[in-house]
Design a protein around this motif. Structure first.
Motif, PDB file in Angstrom:
ATOM      1  N   SER B  89       0.104  -4.386  -0.940  1.00 37.03           N
ATOM      2  CA  SER B  89      -0.081  -5.785  -0.543  1.00 37.03           C
ATOM      3  C   SER B  89       0.552  -6.066   0.817  1.00 37.03           C
ATOM      4  O   SER B  89      -0.018  -6.781   1.641  1.00 37.03           O
ATOM      5  CB  SER B  89       0.522  -6.725  -1.584  1.00 37.03           C
ATOM      6  N   LEU B  91       0.987  -3.894   3.132  1.00 36.91           N
ATOM      7  CA  LEU B  91       0.097  -3.247   4.103  1.00 36.91           C
ATOM      8  C   LEU B  91      -1.127  -4.122   4.373  1.00 36.91           C
ATOM      9  O   LEU B  91      -1.510  -4.341   5.529  1.00 36.91           O
ATOM     10  CB  LEU B  91      -0.339  -1.875   3.577  1.00 36.91           C
ATOM     11  N   ALA B  92      -1.725  -4.658   3.289  1.00 36.59           N
ATOM     12  CA  ALA B  92      -2.909  -5.515   3.451  1.00 36.59           C
ATOM     13  C   ALA B  92      -2.566  -6.724   4.302  1.00 36.59           C
ATOM     14  O   ALA B  92      -3.341  -7.144   5.167  1.00 36.59           O
ATOM     15  CB  ALA B  92      -3.429  -5.956   2.077  1.00 36.59           C
ATOM     16  N   TYR B  93      -1.368  -7.271   4.081  1.00 31.68           N
ATOM     17  CA  TYR B  93      -0.934  -8.430   4.849  1.00 31.68           C
ATOM     18  C   TYR B  93      -0.926  -8.114   6.346  1.00 31.68           C
ATOM     19  O   TYR B  93      -1.484  -8.842   7.160  1.00 31.68           O
ATOM     20  CB  TYR B  93       0.466  -8.854   4.379  1.00 31.68           C
ATOM     21  N   VAL B  95      -2.358  -5.622   7.945  1.00 32.91           N
ATOM     22  CA  VAL B  95      -3.699  -5.307   8.445  1.00 32.91           C
ATOM     23  C   VAL B  95      -4.465  -6.606   8.689  1.00 32.91           C
ATOM     24  O   VAL B  95      -5.198  -6.744   9.668  1.00 32.91           O
ATOM     25  CB  VAL B  95      -4.456  -4.394   7.460  1.00 32.91           C
ATOM     26  N   GLY B  96      -4.241  -7.586   7.819  1.00 33.72           N
ATOM     27  CA  GLY B  96      -4.848  -8.901   8.019  1.00 33.72           C
ATOM     28  C   GLY B  96      -4.389  -9.519   9.331  1.00 33.72           C
ATOM     29  O   GLY B  96      -5.181 -10.074  10.089  1.00 33.72           O
ATOM     30  N   VAL B  97      -3.091  -9.366   9.629  1.00 34.98           N
ATOM     31  CA  VAL B  97      -2.536  -9.887  10.884  1.00 34.98           C
ATOM     32  C   VAL B  97      -3.211  -9.206  12.083  1.00 34.98           C
ATOM     33  O   VAL B  97      -3.571  -9.848  13.059  1.00 34.98           O
ATOM     34  CB  VAL B  97      -1.008  -9.659  10.931  1.00 34.98           C
ATOM     35  N   ARG B  99      -6.093  -7.850  12.175  1.00 39.08           N
ATOM     36  CA  ARG B  99      -7.527  -7.729  11.940  1.00 39.08           C
ATOM     37  C   ARG B  99      -8.371  -7.915  13.199  1.00 39.08           C
ATOM     38  O   ARG B  99      -9.255  -7.111  13.488  1.00 39.08           O
ATOM     39  CB  ARG B  99      -7.949  -8.770  10.909  1.00 39.08           C
TER      40      ARG B  99
END
Lengths: 159, 174
Positions: B89, B91-93, B95-97, B99
């Motif tokens: 999660s 990491l996903a956060y 990567v979202g930043v 993006r």
């Protein structure tokens, strides 16, 4: 995931179809449960880290409570033959669920020899030889990404 | 924290970042570690937890909570769940930043294409390992393969197949 799509796109209209597709594809590439990644990405988008945390908690809390409660109840009856037999049957069918998911996903590789070979090597390493996942992926993931990169470069040259 | 709780957490923290294709893809490694290496669960207990997680509502990553629960009670369940979802999660956060920077990047395309066959291999391996763990006789294998066929070829809801499995189980075939 269909429920998440319904709620985010159709009901609340927080995202349009394109945004949802983009977030979903990102969630699928990243490690971790897809639905958890979607919740983090959507939560962050609207409310930063607080939103991500809230979405994650909202998504996981109830199912976690429910499943642990079920497990506690189940442990009382685990010795009852009928319950045990029922769960053996569910487990056998559930293994089929996972196999079917893998077979359906393999359709994206159709007709491309290198990815098919890569998938086979991964399958043999993890499923047959039972190599630790860390080791298998440390070697195979970079290799596969490099191959994909090379193929892309080769296609470009051909143009 | 007891020793096994800490080991449990560290194991799932690593698997979290390797779970391309979700929690189901990491089941062979979870089985290898909790059954073969640490002997926290027997094959039969692993099978039961897997079945319970599939039958319960919610995402199938819940199998991790059940395994944690079996090893170290409620606390074990919560710790295992947080360990499995936390790192991925975070990491996903990030990567979202990042993006926007990566949206049309050829590197991202190569990563996506490169990881697709890895995910497929992991999930099929998972199905086969699960089949070998959950099935004890010819009828068990037949049920697994029949379920696979039905789900690949038709649009029958998975829960229908799980219910059918339960009935066949109660009837005493598997």
């Amino acid at each position: 995931m269909p429920f998440a799509h319904h709620m985010l796109v159709e009901q609340r209209r927080w995202l349009d179809e394109v945004e949802f597709a983009e977030i979903l594809s990102m969630a699928q590439v990243l490690p971790g449960p897809n639905i958890v990644n979607v919740s983090v990405l959507v939560g962050r988008r609207f409310q930063g880290w607080r939103g991500a945390l809230a979405a994650f908690t909202g998504l996981m809390l109830m199912p976690l409570v429910v499943v642990l409660a079920l497990a506690t109840v189940y442990s009382r009856f685990a010795d009852v033959d009928t319950v045990r037999h029922a769960f053996n049957g569910v487990a056998a069918a559930a293994s089929g669920l996972v196999l079917a998911m893998g077979i359906k996903m393999s359709r994206v590789l159709r007709g491309r020899m290198v990815p098919i070979a890569t998938a086979l090597v991964v399958f043999v390493a993890i499923g047959v030889l039972r190599v630790p996942l860390v080791l298998a992926l440390a070697v195979l993931a970079p290799l596969s990404i490099w191959l994909a990169w090379r193929m892309r470069a080769a296609r470009k040259d051909a143009r | 924290m007891s020793g096994s709780l800490l080991e449990l957490a560290s194991q799932f923290v690593v698997l979290s970042l390797l779970s391309f294709g979700g929690a189901a893809a990491t089941l062979p490694d979870i089985h290898r570690q909790v059954v073969d290496v640490h002997h926290w669960l027997t094959d039969a207990e692993f099978t039961q937890m897997f079945a319970l997680s599939q039958a319960a509502p919610g995402p199938n990553v819940l199998v991790v909570a059940l395994i944690g629960w079996k090893v170290a009670g409620i606390v074990g369940g919560v710790v295992a769940m947080l360990a499995m979802c936390g790192p991925s999660s975070v990491l996903a956060y990030w990567v979202g930043v990042a993006r926007d920077r990566f949206r049309a990047s050829p590197v991202r395309a190569a990563i996506e294409r490169g990881l697709a066959p890895i995910t497929v291999g992991m999930i099929v391996a998972s199905g086969v390992v699960l089949m070998r763990t959950t099935d004890h006789n010819v009828a068990g294998y037949a049920l697994t393969l029949a379920t696979t066929l039905v789900l690949v070829l038709t649009r029958v809801h998975p829960l229908v197949m799980l219910a059918a499995g339960a009935i066949i189980g109660i009837a005493g075939f598997v």
